[in-house]
Design a protein around this motif. Structure first.
Motif, mmCIF file in Angstrom:
data_model
loop_
_atom_site.group_PDB
_atom_site.id
_atom_site.type_symbol
_atom_site.label_atom_id
_atom_site.label_comp_id
_atom_site.label_asym_id
_atom_site.label_seq_id
_atom_site.Cartn_x
_atom_site.Cartn_y
_atom_site.Cartn_z
ATOM 1 N N LEU A 8 0.862 -1.175 0.000
ATOM 2 C CA LEU A 8 0.000 0.000 0.000
ATOM 3 C C LEU A 8 0.902 1.228 0.000
ATOM 4 O O LEU A 8 1.362 1.665 1.061
ATOM 5 N N PRO A 9 1.209 1.785 -1.171
ATOM 6 C CA PRO A 9 2.147 2.908 -1.255
ATOM 7 C C PRO A 9 1.776 4.046 -0.306
ATOM 8 O O PRO A 9 0.626 4.463 -0.230
ATOM 9 N N GLY A 10 2.770 4.504 0.445
ATOM 10 C CA GLY A 10 2.571 5.586 1.382
ATOM 11 C C GLY A 10 1.896 5.178 2.681
ATOM 12 O O GLY A 10 1.777 5.987 3.598
ATOM 13 N N VAL A 11 1.445 3.941 2.776
ATOM 14 C CA VAL A 11 0.731 3.473 3.963
ATOM 15 C C VAL A 11 1.502 2.345 4.636
ATOM 16 O O VAL A 11 1.879 2.436 5.789
ATOM 17 N N GLY A 12 1.725 1.264 3.901
ATOM 18 C CA GLY A 12 2.374 0.082 4.472
ATOM 19 C C GLY A 12 2.075 -1.137 3.633
ATOM 20 O O GLY A 12 2.144 -1.101 2.407
ATOM 21 N N THR A 13 1.677 -2.208 4.302
ATOM 22 C CA THR A 13 1.434 -3.475 3.628
ATOM 23 C C THR A 13 0.159 -4.102 4.179
ATOM 24 O O THR A 13 -0.099 -4.045 5.374
ATOM 25 N N GLN A 14 -0.623 -4.694 3.292
ATOM 26 C CA GLN A 14 -1.832 -5.409 3.703
ATOM 27 C C GLN A 14 -1.612 -6.892 3.474
ATOM 28 O O GLN A 14 -1.137 -7.311 2.414
ATOM 29 N N TYR A 15 -1.955 -7.687 4.487
ATOM 30 C CA TYR A 15 -1.872 -9.137 4.412
ATOM 31 C C TYR A 15 -3.286 -9.675 4.522
ATOM 32 O O TYR A 15 -3.980 -9.402 5.503
ATOM 33 N N ASP A 16 -3.738 -10.423 3.522
ATOM 34 C CA ASP A 16 -5.061 -11.025 3.537
ATOM 35 C C ASP A 16 -4.907 -12.516 3.755
ATOM 36 O O ASP A 16 -4.073 -13.173 3.110
ATOM 37 N N PHE A 17 -5.696 -13.033 4.656
ATOM 38 C CA PHE A 17 -5.618 -14.428 5.055
ATOM 39 C C PHE A 17 -7.007 -15.041 4.925
ATOM 40 O O PHE A 17 -7.978 -14.476 5.428
ATOM 41 N N ILE A 18 -7.106 -16.158 4.233
ATOM 42 C CA ILE A 18 -8.373 -16.875 4.106
ATOM 43 C C ILE A 18 -8.227 -18.184 4.873
ATOM 44 O O ILE A 18 -7.344 -18.989 4.579
ATOM 45 N N GLU A 20 -9.351 -21.984 6.447
ATOM 46 C CA GLU A 20 -9.870 -23.199 5.807
ATOM 47 C C GLU A 20 -11.387 -23.166 5.704
ATOM 48 O O GLU A 20 -11.964 -23.787 4.819
ATOM 49 N N GLU A 21 -12.043 -22.440 6.615
ATOM 50 C CA GLU A 21 -13.505 -22.307 6.586
ATOM 51 C C GLU A 21 -13.975 -21.196 5.657
ATOM 52 O O GLU A 21 -15.158 -20.933 5.548
ATOM 53 N N GLY A 22 -13.026 -20.497 4.998
ATOM 54 C CA GLY A 22 -13.376 -19.449 4.053
ATOM 55 C C GLY A 22 -13.539 -18.070 4.667
ATOM 56 O O GLY A 22 -14.017 -17.149 4.001
ATOM 57 N N ARG A 23 -13.152 -17.882 5.923
ATOM 58 C CA ARG A 23 -13.219 -16.563 6.573
ATOM 59 C C ARG A 23 -12.066 -15.700 6.100
ATOM 60 O O ARG A 23 -10.941 -16.169 5.996
ATOM 61 N N HIS A 24 -12.335 -14.434 5.834
ATOM 62 C CA HIS A 24 -11.335 -13.485 5.328
ATOM 63 C C HIS A 24 -10.928 -12.564 6.468
ATOM 64 O O HIS A 24 -11.750 -11.829 7.005
ATOM 65 N N ILE A 25 -9.632 -12.602 6.807
ATOM 66 C CA ILE A 25 -9.064 -11.733 7.829
ATOM 67 C C ILE A 25 -7.943 -10.938 7.164
ATOM 68 O O ILE A 25 -7.157 -11.487 6.403
ATOM 69 N N SER A 26 -7.883 -9.663 7.467
ATOM 70 C CA SER A 26 -6.872 -8.802 6.872
ATOM 71 C C SER A 26 -6.081 -8.117 7.978
ATOM 72 O O SER A 26 -6.638 -7.747 9.005
ATOM 73 N N VAL A 27 -4.772 -7.966 7.748
ATOM 74 C CA VAL A 27 -3.921 -7.206 8.660
ATOM 75 C C VAL A 27 -3.237 -6.131 7.825
ATOM 76 O O VAL A 27 -2.586 -6.441 6.828
ATOM 77 N N VAL A 28 -3.411 -4.874 8.215
ATOM 78 C CA VAL A 28 -2.725 -3.773 7.548
ATOM 79 C C VAL A 28 -1.632 -3.297 8.494
ATOM 80 O O VAL A 28 -1.910 -2.933 9.641
ATOM 81 N N VAL A 29 -0.386 -3.332 8.013
ATOM 82 C CA VAL A 29 0.768 -2.909 8.796
ATOM 83 C C VAL A 29 1.235 -1.571 8.227
ATOM 84 O O VAL A 29 1.704 -1.509 7.097
ATOM 85 N N HIS A 30 1.079 -0.514 9.013
ATOM 86 C CA HIS A 30 1.492 0.816 8.588
ATOM 87 C C HIS A 30 3.004 0.972 8.766
ATOM 88 O O HIS A 30 3.616 0.291 9.593
ATOM 89 N N HIS A 31 3.607 1.867 8.006
ATOM 90 C CA HIS A 31 5.044 2.113 8.104
ATOM 91 C C HIS A 31 5.459 2.527 9.509
ATOM 92 O O HIS A 31 6.574 2.251 9.932
#
Length: 156
Positions: A8-18, A20-31
């Motif tokens: 994410l330019p100027g922000v950091g990085t986003q990690y998306d995790f799915i 086994e049950e199909g649940r979507h969890i996201s972690v955004v790590v700012h600089h």
């Protein structure tokens, strides 16, 4: 189960995790070290149901609950250093190539201090070490440098 990493330019990085049950969890790590957990609706993967902001200390505490021995960031002389595991996936342009071909330190300032492989750990790999799909690089550097290295290894 799958994960996706997005810069994410100027922000950091986003990690998306799915899960086994199909649940979507996201972690955004700012600089600056802040993190946000996002939980998404299973019927609409773009609809964030809940966002939880975490300070660096809170993120570390949560990580210790999930994994009692995570690798923590190191702070030295006012410079933030991070240690991160970077997978070498099947689509990586460096799978099957020599570590030296990444020019990691020259391009990003981050260092690859070990390579984890199913057969064992390889500390301080030299430039003639051949990477393979499934390897995990242990990288140390600034947040920006490690993120740039992860993008390079992923083929971004």
């Amino acid at each position: 189960m799958g994960t996706r990493r997005t810069s994410l330019p100027g922000v950091g990085t986003q990690y998306d995790f799915i899960t086994e049950e199909g649940r979507h969890i996201s972690v955004v790590v700012h600089h600056d070290g802040r993190r946000f957990l996002g939980f998404y609706a299973s019927e609409d993967p773009d609809a964030c149901q809940l966002e939880v902001p975490l300070s660096s200390d809170e993120a570390t505490a949560l990580a210790h609950l999930i994994d009692p021995a995570p690798i923590d960031a190191v702070r030295t002389d006012g410079i933030d250093l991070v240690t991160e595991h970077i997978p070498v996936g099947a689509r990586s342009p460096y799978s099957g190539r020599l570590l030296g071909e990444t020019a990691a330190r020259t391009r990003t300032g981050a260092s690859i201090v070990a390579v984890l492989r199913r057969t064992g750990a390889h500390p301080s790999p030299g430039p003639d070490f051949r990477l393979t799909t499934g390897d995990t690089l242990v990288a140390v550097g600034t947040r920006e440098g490690v993120d740039a290295l992860a993008d390079i290894i992923a083929g971004g």
